[in-house]
Design a protein around this motif. Structure first.
Motif, short mmCIF file in Angstrom:
data_model
loop_
_atom_site.label_atom_id
_atom_site.label_comp_id
_atom_site.label_asym_id
_atom_site.label_seq_id
_atom_site.Cartn_x
_atom_site.Cartn_y
_atom_site.Cartn_z
N ASP A 133 0.81 -1.22 0.00
CA ASP A 133 0.00 0.00 0.00
C ASP A 133 0.84 1.27 0.00
N SER A 134 1.98 1.25 0.73
CA SER A 134 2.80 2.45 0.79
C SER A 134 3.37 2.79 -0.58
N ALA A 135 3.72 1.77 -1.36
CA ALA A 135 4.25 2.02 -2.71
C ALA A 135 3.15 2.49 -3.65
N ARG A 136 1.97 1.92 -3.53
CA ARG A 136 0.87 2.35 -4.40
C ARG A 136 0.47 3.80 -4.08
N GLN A 137 0.53 4.16 -2.81
CA GLN A 137 0.25 5.54 -2.43
C GLN A 137 1.23 6.49 -3.12
N LEU A 138 2.51 6.11 -3.13
CA LEU A 138 3.51 6.93 -3.81
C LEU A 138 3.21 7.01 -5.30
N LEU A 139 2.89 5.89 -5.92
CA LEU A 139 2.59 5.88 -7.35
C LEU A 139 1.46 6.85 -7.67
N HIS A 140 0.39 6.81 -6.88
CA HIS A 140 -0.76 7.67 -7.14
C HIS A 140 -0.47 9.14 -6.84
N ALA A 141 0.59 9.40 -6.06
CA ALA A 141 0.95 10.79 -5.75
C ALA A 141 1.77 11.44 -6.85
N LEU A 142 2.24 10.65 -7.82
CA LEU A 142 3.05 11.19 -8.91
C LEU A 142 2.17 11.87 -9.95
N MET A 161 6.94 9.93 1.30
CA MET A 161 6.27 8.67 0.95
C MET A 161 7.30 7.62 0.57
N LEU A 162 8.31 8.03 -0.19
CA LEU A 162 9.37 7.09 -0.57
C LEU A 162 10.08 6.56 0.66
N ARG A 163 10.35 7.44 1.64
CA ARG A 163 10.96 6.98 2.88
C ARG A 163 10.06 5.96 3.58
N GLY A 164 8.76 6.18 3.50
CA GLY A 164 7.83 5.23 4.09
C GLY A 164 7.91 3.86 3.44
N VAL A 165 8.04 3.84 2.11
CA VAL A 165 8.21 2.56 1.41
C VAL A 165 9.52 1.91 1.82
#
Length: 382
Positions: free
Chosen positions: A186-195, A288-292
């Motif tokens: 989920d953390s990576a998908r959140q980053l993807l959608h934030a781009l 967000m990247l740090r979170g991933v």
């Protein structure tokens, strides 16, 4: 890290105490399997760095070969090498073998009495944890692979560290679900959608996800590496009928995903990381990247995790790139990786109808502490 708090040295001490306590419980026959001398040659060291994440022989003493008090001691050692979150996740993954067994109809498999088996997790110690020389340990089985090297009295290397889940999502009473690796996804998908659109066009390598993590169980991933087919990620090979079944599973998955050679080329490992670098992300995206990244380095225990996080402090994060392949929504086959200096973290969620996931944290060039051991030998044996 505050003065007097945990450190690589205190972690090593806890590991040594737990490893020695486990070895002390073993009889001579068990020690011959579970406690090996430190490798004295490159050929012998090949076994120390051999690792798997399939339900194959990982090398060492299994749960089945231990009495309950010995298994308890083994789990105590495992706990010294993981954060609390990492240990809970690994323990949950091992328990999922019972769930997977039910999913597959409680059948036999892989030339064993029980193909999906929470008792088929292996522990082996290399070297003397009470001595002054280097020593290491590994714990592994289906979807769990943990490795640690202790050198000069410090926990010097803790990668590769693999965690997978099959099933990735399981129903719980009260309409809840069990997703032991949900945060990693989920953390990576959140980053993807934030781009934004331009950033996403750079981050997404291909709309088709590969069938597995690309580095697989290689000792040293290198540029040009592509996915290893499923039948080759085992210790040895099976009888022809089972070998054919594994190839059918692999080929069938790639066919369903629609993988082409163009896709394989797009996801192969490269010297210069593919994807969107952190240097071109906004401040919020970088967080967000740090979170991933934390879902990978955060597997390490207190006293070690601080060292791993510090490698990406401030502008050091700039060299980390985020790359994605496959669908962008939950339930769609997808893959992503973080790659940068001394970092390769991979996630793949494509198998069993997108309900079987793999994740791995690696420190290329430093996995198993191979570079540190080389320096150690040069310093002490000139």
């Amino acid at each position: 890290m505050s003065s007097g708090g945990p450190s690589p040295r205190t972690v090593a001490s806890a590991m040594a105490e737990a490893a020695a306590a486990w070895i002390d419980t073993l009889d001579a026959e068990q020690r011959a399997v579970g406690a090996w001398d430190w490798p004295g040659s490159k050929a012998a060291d090949a076994e120390r760095v051999r690792w798997f994440y399939t339900p194959t022989d990982h090398g060492g003493l299994t749960v089945h070969q231990q009495r309950p008090h010995q298994h308890r001691a083994a789990m105590r050692l495992l706990a010294t090498g993981l954060s609390e979150e990492g240990y809970v996740t690994a323990s949950t993954i091992m328990g999922l073998e019972n769930v997977l067994d039910r999913t597959e109809g409680f059948t036999t498999g892989f030339d064993r009495d029980r193909g999906r088996d929470p008792g088929m997790y292996y522990l082996r110690v290399f070297g003397d944890p009470t001595g002054n020389g280097p020593w290491s340990w590994r714990f592994g089985g289906h979807h769990v692979s943990v490795h640690h090297l202790v050198l000069d009295g410090e926990a010097a290397a803790g990668s590769p560290c693999f965690l997978g889940a099959d099933p990735m999502v399981s129903p719980l009473l009260g309409g809840r679900e069990l997703r032991p690796l949900g945060g990693i996804e989920d953390s990576a998908r959140q980053l993807l959608h934030a781009l934004d659109a331009e950033q996403r066009s750079r981050a997404v390598l291909t709309p088709t996800a590969p069938a597995d993590i690309i580095s697989a169980n290689r000792v040293r991933p290198i540029p040009g590496d592509r996915l290893i087919p499923l039948p080759d990620i085992w210790r040895g090979h099976f009888a022809q009928d089972l070998e054919d079944r594994l190839w059918s599973m692999h080929d069938g998955l790639e066919s369903r995903l629609g993988v082409t050679d163009t896709d394989r080329s797009a996801t192969e490992l490269t010297a210069t990381p593919r994807g969107l670098p952190a240097s071109e992300m906004t401040a919020d995206q970088r967080e967000m990247l740090r979170g991933v990244l934390e879902t990978y380095v955060g597997r390490m225990p207190p006293g070690v995790v601080e060292r791993e996080r510090a490698r990406f402090d401030g502008d050091a994060l700039d060299g980390v790139a985020f790359a994605w392949a496959g669908g962008a929504e939950r339930g769609q086959p997808h893959y992503y990786r973080l790659q940068g200096p001394r970092l390769l973290a991979e996630w793949d969620h494509t198998q069993r109808g997108v309900n079987h996931a793999h994740s791995v944290w690696r420190d290329p060039g430093h996995d198993f502490g191979l570079d540190l051991l080389g320096e150690h030998l040069a310093e002490h044996h000139e």
